[in-house]
Design a protein around this motif. Structure first.
Motif, PDB file in Angstrom:
ATOM      1  N   PRO A  45      41.576  30.112  34.565  1.00  0.00           N
ATOM      2  CA  PRO A  45      40.346  30.792  34.137  1.00  0.00           C
ATOM      3  C   PRO A  45      39.270  30.615  35.216  1.00  0.00           C
ATOM      4  O   PRO A  45      38.807  29.497  35.473  1.00  0.00           O
ATOM      5  N   VAL A  46      38.923  31.699  35.856  1.00  0.00           N
ATOM      6  CA  VAL A  46      38.015  31.632  37.013  1.00  0.00           C
ATOM      7  C   VAL A  46      36.881  32.631  36.839  1.00  0.00           C
ATOM      8  O   VAL A  46      37.132  33.838  36.648  1.00  0.00           O
ATOM      9  N   ALA A  47      35.632  32.131  36.889  1.00  0.00           N
ATOM     10  CA  ALA A  47      34.433  32.975  36.845  1.00  0.00           C
ATOM     11  C   ALA A  47      34.466  33.975  35.695  1.00  0.00           C
ATOM     12  O   ALA A  47      34.095  35.134  35.853  1.00  0.00           O
ATOM     13  N   GLY A  48      34.956  33.517  34.549  1.00  0.00           N
ATOM     14  CA  GLY A  48      34.993  34.378  33.377  1.00  0.00           C
ATOM     15  C   GLY A  48      36.154  35.340  33.339  1.00  0.00           C
ATOM     16  O   GLY A  48      36.214  36.218  32.460  1.00  0.00           O
ATOM     17  N   HIS A  49      37.097  35.193  34.264  1.00  0.00           N
ATOM     18  CA  HIS A  49      38.265  36.067  34.326  1.00  0.00           C
ATOM     19  C   HIS A  49      39.525  35.206  34.270  1.00  0.00           C
ATOM     20  O   HIS A  49      39.502  34.012  34.576  1.00  0.00           O
ATOM     21  N   ARG A  78      44.042  22.949  44.267  1.00  0.00           N
ATOM     22  CA  ARG A  78      42.971  22.076  43.775  1.00  0.00           C
ATOM     23  C   ARG A  78      41.882  22.945  43.162  1.00  0.00           C
ATOM     24  O   ARG A  78      40.786  23.082  43.721  1.00  0.00           O
ATOM     25  N   PRO A  79      42.169  23.579  42.050  1.00  0.00           N
ATOM     26  CA  PRO A  79      41.215  24.543  41.489  1.00  0.00           C
ATOM     27  C   PRO A  79      39.876  23.894  41.155  1.00  0.00           C
ATOM     28  O   PRO A  79      39.818  22.820  40.564  1.00  0.00           O
ATOM     29  N   ALA A 118      36.076  29.439  41.589  1.00  0.00           N
ATOM     30  CA  ALA A 118      34.999  29.214  40.619  1.00  0.00           C
ATOM     31  C   ALA A 118      35.600  28.965  39.243  1.00  0.00           C
ATOM     32  O   ALA A 118      35.476  29.774  38.316  1.00  0.00           O
ATOM     33  N   LEU A 119      36.261  27.828  39.092  1.00  0.00           N
ATOM     34  CA  LEU A 119      36.937  27.493  37.846  1.00  0.00           C
ATOM     35  C   LEU A 119      35.926  27.397  36.712  1.00  0.00           C
ATOM     36  O   LEU A 119      34.853  26.814  36.863  1.00  0.00           O
ATOM     37  N   ASP A 120      36.281  27.978  35.572  1.00  0.00           N
ATOM     38  CA  ASP A 120      35.361  27.966  34.437  1.00  0.00           C
ATOM     39  C   ASP A 120      35.117  26.541  33.946  1.00  0.00           C
ATOM     40  O   ASP A 120      36.029  25.713  33.935  1.00  0.00           O
ATOM     41  N   ALA A 141      33.193  20.805  36.682  1.00  0.00           N
ATOM     42  CA  ALA A 141      31.788  20.537  36.367  1.00  0.00           C
ATOM     43  C   ALA A 141      30.861  20.757  37.540  1.00  0.00           C
ATOM     44  O   ALA A 141      29.654  20.687  37.395  1.00  0.00           O
ATOM     45  N   GLY A 142      31.425  21.024  38.713  1.00  0.00           N
ATOM     46  CA  GLY A 142      30.578  21.325  39.869  1.00  0.00           C
ATOM     47  C   GLY A 142      30.137  20.113  40.646  1.00  0.00           C
ATOM     48  O   GLY A 142      29.380  20.229  41.593  1.00  0.00           O
TER      49      GLY A 142
END
Length: 394
Positions: free
Chosen positions: A286-290, A322-323, A374-376, A384-385
């Motif tokens: 799940p990346v950036a809402g996709h 390493r997402p 950009a993992l959700d 978590a950034g």
């Protein structure tokens, strides 16, 4: 069977779309390739063998004349196409009627329904056939009925059956091996070499084998080129070895290569097994809402197939290992095919990757550090950034 991937408003994606399958077969290669392509796969043909035409095979002619001179007590037909080809070759030599009379004077066993159909189509009658279509069950049946002193003709199916033949001889039978077609290395090694190169550079997701000699021939050619070890590493790792059955898989599994096989040794069953299992092995994130699904040479973004150039796929796989974490430009440069030493190549490939994905925000640039998927939030480690503290994200 796995259904095609569907998302509202998006055209259904065939189950094997985005994957590349290498076909090593000589016989029925076009049929297998067509079945794979209908399910969306890209197919690369690289025949590992060629078949000696039956009418030109002196070994078969000699075995046939020997059986006419001394008819067998039992004949084992292992394949329909092989038995029919044997009779057709004998017809070309002008001895088909003599062959059928010799075989009909004894008992005929068929390994499966296709062999049984070929026997009956020739005007003969089969005495028995196993439900399992297994050579091992045929052997057990023969040993149970007793073979001491019997002359037994065993029609081979493209490869030797040493276990069957040796067991019959140990039990006292005289065994005549009938090689209805023989394998030799391909006359043109170019397609096979290109297939090997594609495997080694990561361009093949699945290698399909329909005979044990094809597997042995491919590894022998890799050995001649000094890349056998790399080929085995690929087959034990990212490349799936798809085999039509246990006899075909045996030489690979003896080398600790895992294989995928159908329950029934048929081309159709093999392809259905692949379309059922291969999509399930794809990486989903799940990346950036996709929802991002990584396939061999393509990506599904929310169920929409997006073809990605090889350099872009190499970058994407490096990021997906390493997402959510930052991957440096030097590390991404090492992942690129071609061995470029210029980090500008990463920027160029990244721009093309974003264009191919159609959603640039899936991959974020971390200033002075590199790039990240950009993992959700909440999707997993690194989401978590906190790994972007030392660089602004844009």
């Amino acid at each position: 069977m796995t259904a095609a991937v569907t998302t509202p408003g998006v055209t259904a994606v065939p189950p094997l779309a985005g994957f590349t399958v290498g076909v090593t077969a000589a016989r029925r290669a076009e049929e297998l390739g067509t079945m794979l392509e209908r399910r969306g796969a890209v197919v690369q043909q690289g025949p590992a063998l060629r078949i000696v035409p039956l009418a030109d095979d002196t070994e078969l002619a000699d075995a046939t004349r020997g059986l006419i001179a001394r008819p067998p007590d039992v004949t084992v037909a292992t394949t329909g196409i092989g038995f029919r080809g044997w009779v057709e070759a004998a017809d070309g030599w002008g001895i088909a009627e003599d062959l059928l009379a010799a075989l009909g004077s004894g008992k005929l066993l068929a390994r499966g329904p296709k062999a049984r159909g070929a026997i009956r189509a020739s005007g003969l009658v089969d005495a028995w056939s196993p439900a399992s279509e297994s050579s091992a069950e045929v052997l057990d049946h023969l040993l149970d009925m007793g073979v001491d002193g019997l002359r037994i003709a065993v029609q081979l199916h493209g490869e030797p059956l040493p276990d069957v033949v040796e067991a019959l001889r140990m039990a006292g039978a005289e065994v005549v091996e009938v090689p209805v077609y023989r394998w030799l290395p391909p006359a043109d090694l170019g397609p096979l070499d290109r297939l090997i190169d594609s495997v080694l550079c990561g361009g093949i997701d699945v290698l399909a084998f329909t005979s044990a000699p094809a597997a042995a021939s491919l590894l022998a050619r890799a050995d001649e080129r000094g890349v056998r070890g790399s080929m085995l590493d690929a087959l034990r790792g990212p490349v799936l070895a798809l085999c039509v059955g246990p006899v075909t898989a045996a030489p690979l599994e003896a080398l600790d290569v895992p294989t995928l096989q159908p329950q029934r040794s048929r081309l159709g069953a093999m392809v259905r097994q692949l379309e059922s299992e291969l999509p399930a092995r794809a990486r989903r994130l799940p990346v950036a809402g996709h929802l991002l699904e990584l396939r061999g040479h393509a990506v599904l973004v929310d169920g929409e197939l997006r073809t990605v150039p090889p350099a872009g796929m190499a970058l994407l796989r490096a990021l997906a290992r390493r997402p959510g974490r930052v991957v440096s430009r030097p590390e991404l440069l090492r992942a690129l095919p071609g061995g470029s030493g210029d980090e500008h190549a990463v920027e160029t490939a990244m721009a093309r990757l974003r264009g191919s994905l159609g959603r640039p925000k899936l991959v974020q640039t971390v200033v002075k550090r590199g790039y990240r998927l950009a993992l959700d939030p909440g999707a997993g480690p690194g989401s978590a950034g906190g790994h972007c503290v030392h660089g602004a994200v844009r």
